[in-house]
Design a protein around this motif. Structure first.
Motif, PDB file in Angstrom:
ATOM      1  N   GLU A   1      16.036  34.820  -7.140  1.00 16.94           N
ATOM      2  CA  GLU A   1      15.004  36.042  -7.112  1.00 16.94           C
ATOM      3  C   GLU A   1      15.389  37.052  -6.485  1.00 16.94           C
ATOM      4  O   GLU A   1      15.180  38.222  -6.779  1.00 16.94           O
ATOM      5  N   VAL A   2      15.636  36.951  -5.165  1.00 15.30           N
ATOM      6  CA  VAL A   2      15.944  37.810  -4.133  1.00 15.30           C
ATOM      7  C   VAL A   2      17.237  38.650  -4.542  1.00 15.30           C
ATOM      8  O   VAL A   2      17.180  39.668  -4.768  1.00 15.30           O
TER       9      VAL A   2
ATOM     10  N   ARG B   1      16.833  34.294   4.072  1.00 17.42           N
ATOM     11  CA  ARG B   1      16.094  32.979   3.311  1.00 17.42           C
ATOM     12  C   ARG B   1      17.124  31.676   3.564  1.00 17.42           C
ATOM     13  O   ARG B   1      16.708  30.697   3.782  1.00 17.42           O
TER      14      ARG B   1
ATOM     15  N   SER C   1      16.205  28.791  -6.921  1.00 14.83           N
ATOM     16  CA  SER C   1      15.297  29.840  -7.414  1.00 14.83           C
ATOM     17  C   SER C   1      14.857  30.880  -6.502  1.00 14.83           C
ATOM     18  O   SER C   1      14.879  32.118  -7.166  1.00 14.83           O
ATOM     19  N   ASP C   2      14.208  30.869  -5.344  1.00 16.46           N
ATOM     20  CA  ASP C   2      14.051  31.838  -4.685  1.00 16.46           C
ATOM     21  C   ASP C   2      15.290  32.504  -4.351  1.00 16.46           C
ATOM     22  O   ASP C   2      15.027  33.802  -4.232  1.00 16.46           O
TER      23      ASP C   2
ATOM     24  N   LYS D   1      13.679  24.650  -5.886  1.00 17.29           N
ATOM     25  CA  LYS D   1      12.903  25.821  -5.446  1.00 17.29           C
ATOM     26  C   LYS D   1      13.773  26.843  -4.414  1.00 17.29           C
ATOM     27  O   LYS D   1      13.638  28.170  -4.840  1.00 17.29           O
ATOM     28  N   ASN D   2      14.552  26.323  -3.971  1.00 13.06           N
ATOM     29  CA  ASN D   2      15.302  27.275  -2.978  1.00 13.06           C
ATOM     30  C   ASN D   2      16.208  27.965  -3.601  1.00 13.06           C
ATOM     31  O   ASN D   2      16.590  29.184  -3.603  1.00 13.06           O
TER      32      ASN D   2
END
Length: 142
Positions: free
Chosen positions: A111-112, A59, A107-108, A104-105
């Motif tokens: 989450e991972v 990511r 947050s992503d 957003k990044n």
């Protein structure tokens, strides 16, 4: 004539004491099986964590590629002539998009990390629960 080592004498003495007191015998196979299950759970948890780290790195690579593309586009737009207000509007738009993308990044990636950590913890939690049940059964049986 050589004397028998005293260590053997003490070992024999403690073995006889255990027999005389009728102490329960140790089930070595059960102990080894218990520890094998512990090691398997640790291995699964480690694989889960490593998979999560791989996902995070992938990511992050995507984010870097995306960011480089946006910087390239921004540089192309800044070369285009315009009024000072148009240039300020483009910069404000770029700053807004950059901030939204960064949030957003983050947050992503969060989450991972959360997902892989939760999975690894659940594997270990399940093994601890099973180990406690095994220990209770062993105590009750004796």
């Amino acid at each position: 004539m050589a004397k028998k080592p005293e260590a053997d004498h003490f070992v024999d003495m403690f073995a006889a004491l255990g027999r005389d007191l009728k102490m329960p015998q140790v089930d070595v196979d059960h102990i080894l099986d218990h520890h094998r299950k512990n090691l398997e759970a640790l291995e699964k948890a480690s694989r889960s964590a490593a998979s999560g780290a791989t996902d995070v790195f992938a990511r992050q690579r995507e984010i870097l590629e995306q960011t480089l593309g946006e910087v390239r586009d921004m540089a192309a737009k800044m070369v285009v002539p315009g009024t000072p207000k148009e240039l300020m509007d483009r910069q404000a738009d770029l700053a807004k998009r950059s901030f939204e993308t960064a949030v957003k990044n983050a947050s992503d990636i969060g989450e991972v990390i959360s997902r892989s950590s939760t999975e690894a913890i659940e594997i270990l939690r399940g093994r601890i629960k099973d180990a406690m049940e095994e220990m209770q059964k062993g105590i009750i049986r004796k």
